[in-house]
Design a protein around this motif. Sequence first.
Motif, PDB file in Angstrom:
ATOM      1  N   THR A 108       0.822  -1.203   0.000  1.00  0.00           N
ATOM      2  CA  THR A 108       0.000   0.000   0.000  1.00  0.00           C
ATOM      3  C   THR A 108       0.857   1.254   0.000  1.00  0.00           C
ATOM      4  O   THR A 108       0.538   2.235  -0.688  1.00  0.00           O
ATOM      5  CB  THR A 108      -0.939   0.000   1.223  1.00  0.00           C
ATOM      6  N   VAL A 109       1.938   1.250   0.766  1.00  0.00           N
ATOM      7  CA  VAL A 109       2.851   2.402   0.765  1.00  0.00           C
ATOM      8  C   VAL A 109       3.429   2.611  -0.629  1.00  0.00           C
ATOM      9  O   VAL A 109       3.497   3.751  -1.130  1.00  0.00           O
ATOM     10  CB  VAL A 109       3.977   2.204   1.801  1.00  0.00           C
ATOM     11  N   PHE A 110       3.817   1.513  -1.284  1.00  0.00           N
ATOM     12  CA  PHE A 110       4.372   1.626  -2.636  1.00  0.00           C
ATOM     13  C   PHE A 110       3.328   2.148  -3.613  1.00  0.00           C
ATOM     14  O   PHE A 110       3.604   3.069  -4.396  1.00  0.00           O
ATOM     15  CB  PHE A 110       4.887   0.263  -3.103  1.00  0.00           C
ATOM     16  N   TYR A 111       2.118   1.583  -3.589  1.00  0.00           N
ATOM     17  CA  TYR A 111       1.065   2.044  -4.486  1.00  0.00           C
ATOM     18  C   TYR A 111       0.733   3.515  -4.234  1.00  0.00           C
ATOM     19  O   TYR A 111       0.488   4.277  -5.177  1.00  0.00           O
ATOM     20  CB  TYR A 111      -0.200   1.201  -4.299  1.00  0.00           C
ATOM     21  N   THR A 112       0.725   3.917  -2.978  1.00  0.00           N
ATOM     22  CA  THR A 112       0.354   5.296  -2.646  1.00  0.00           C
ATOM     23  C   THR A 112       1.421   6.281  -3.100  1.00  0.00           C
ATOM     24  O   THR A 112       1.111   7.298  -3.742  1.00  0.00           O
ATOM     25  CB  THR A 112       0.135   5.429  -1.129  1.00  0.00           C
ATOM     26  N   VAL A 113       2.676   6.008  -2.784  1.00  0.00           N
ATOM     27  CA  VAL A 113       3.759   6.928  -3.137  1.00  0.00           C
ATOM     28  C   VAL A 113       3.933   6.997  -4.651  1.00  0.00           C
ATOM     29  O   VAL A 113       3.963   8.094  -5.242  1.00  0.00           O
ATOM     30  CB  VAL A 113       5.077   6.493  -2.463  1.00  0.00           C
ATOM     31  N   THR A 114       4.028   5.839  -5.297  1.00  0.00           N
ATOM     32  CA  THR A 114       4.231   5.813  -6.749  1.00  0.00           C
ATOM     33  C   THR A 114       3.010   6.362  -7.483  1.00  0.00           C
ATOM     34  O   THR A 114       3.130   7.163  -8.420  1.00  0.00           O
ATOM     35  CB  THR A 114       4.523   4.388  -7.228  1.00  0.00           C
ATOM     36  N   GLY A 115       1.823   5.941  -7.072  1.00  0.00           N
ATOM     37  CA  GLY A 115       0.606   6.405  -7.737  1.00  0.00           C
ATOM     38  C   GLY A 115       0.380   7.894  -7.579  1.00  0.00           C
ATOM     39  O   GLY A 115      -0.023   8.573  -8.529  1.00  0.00           O
ATOM     40  N   THR A 116       0.660   8.426  -6.379  1.00  0.00           N
ATOM     41  CA  THR A 116       0.498   9.862  -6.165  1.00  0.00           C
ATOM     42  C   THR A 116       1.478  10.653  -7.019  1.00  0.00           C
ATOM     43  O   THR A 116       1.128  11.714  -7.561  1.00  0.00           O
ATOM     44  CB  THR A 116       0.696  10.204  -4.679  1.00  0.00           C
ATOM     45  N   ALA A 117       2.711  10.158  -7.153  1.00  0.00           N
ATOM     46  CA  ALA A 117       3.690  10.835  -8.004  1.00  0.00           C
ATOM     47  C   ALA A 117       3.225  10.859  -9.458  1.00  0.00           C
ATOM     48  O   ALA A 117       3.306  11.898 -10.135  1.00  0.00           O
ATOM     49  CB  ALA A 117       5.046  10.134  -7.884  1.00  0.00           C
ATOM     50  N   ILE A 118       2.714   9.735  -9.950  1.00  0.00           N
ATOM     51  CA  ILE A 118       2.200   9.682 -11.323  1.00  0.00           C
ATOM     52  C   ILE A 118       1.003  10.619 -11.482  1.00  0.00           C
ATOM     53  O   ILE A 118       0.915  11.386 -12.454  1.00  0.00           O
ATOM     54  CB  ILE A 118       1.811   8.242 -11.689  1.00  0.00           C
ATOM     55  N   ASN A 119       0.076  10.571 -10.531  1.00  0.00           N
ATOM     56  CA  ASN A 119      -1.103  11.440 -10.578  1.00  0.00           C
ATOM     57  C   ASN A 119      -0.713  12.903 -10.618  1.00  0.00           C
ATOM     58  O   ASN A 119      -1.261  13.696 -11.402  1.00  0.00           O
ATOM     59  CB  ASN A 119      -1.989  11.199  -9.355  1.00  0.00           C
TER      60      ASN A 119
END
Length: 294
Positions: free
Chosen positions: A77-88
């Motif tokens: 979840t930390v990985f999805y959140t950090v990476t996804g937020t950066a992409i967003n």
Amino acid sequence: MYGIWREDKLFNLSITIVLSFVALIVLYPLFFIIIASISNPQSVVTGEVLLMPKGVHFAGYEKILKNTELQRGFINTVFYTVTGTAINLVLTICAAYPLSRKDFKGRQTITAFLLFTMFFSGGMIPTYLLIRDLGMINTIWAMLLPNAVSVVNVIIMRTYFQTTIPAEVQEAASIDGCSNLKLLWRVVLPLSMPIVAVMILFYSVAHWNAYFNAMLYLNNRTMYPLQLLLREILVQNDLQDMVSLGDDSLMKQLLNAESVKYAAVIAANLPVLLLYPFLQKYFVKGIFIGAIKG
């Protein structure tokens, strides 16, 4: 004059009382979950825990910390959140900044296409077929790319750029030799930290709480986010790995299951609760300015 002052005081007092009551109603469930997670589960089940914890113990947290699947879910979840937020954030800025420029030809047409997607979509089955045909089933990209851009957030950020960044500042930077990319990086973004903070909060909370895409597109449990595992604990009551081993009675298993549920909710929501105070000073300014439609 005294009568008006007295009426204002009474009005402010009544508003304070009403808002305090509403805040109490909103915050008490969270407070109850916190005290229930560290209380004797038997006291929680019998309704003895209301305002203070009873029989303080941390058995639920101990079982969560010992569970390797939840630990892996937290890391995912930390990985999805950090990476996804950066992409967003990158894609939202890249879409919002050109649309905020009056010299960008076709911006009204592109905005209309973006708004069209807010009201009409292909639906769940066509979306699933698209993700499958793109080869993203059971990959991290299924958690990051389908919701890479929010049209609402693009409109909010575009409006912020239009209403907050003076056109004269951008013209002056262009005269001094700034390219569009350098203008965005050195002038626009440093002046737009409030709306950037708001976007980080919006996207990170959405990624942290996401479980539906994982339920649709992920089959490998090692890739499950924490929220999907939390759903299994709370909705499907799947607690065998945490409460059956070493427990000597069915009653003890049921009581430990209650303790694990409350502890899991706190563990899943604590990072977001810790993030909000750091962004709160930007939140009000950014969302209100960005919400002005223009």
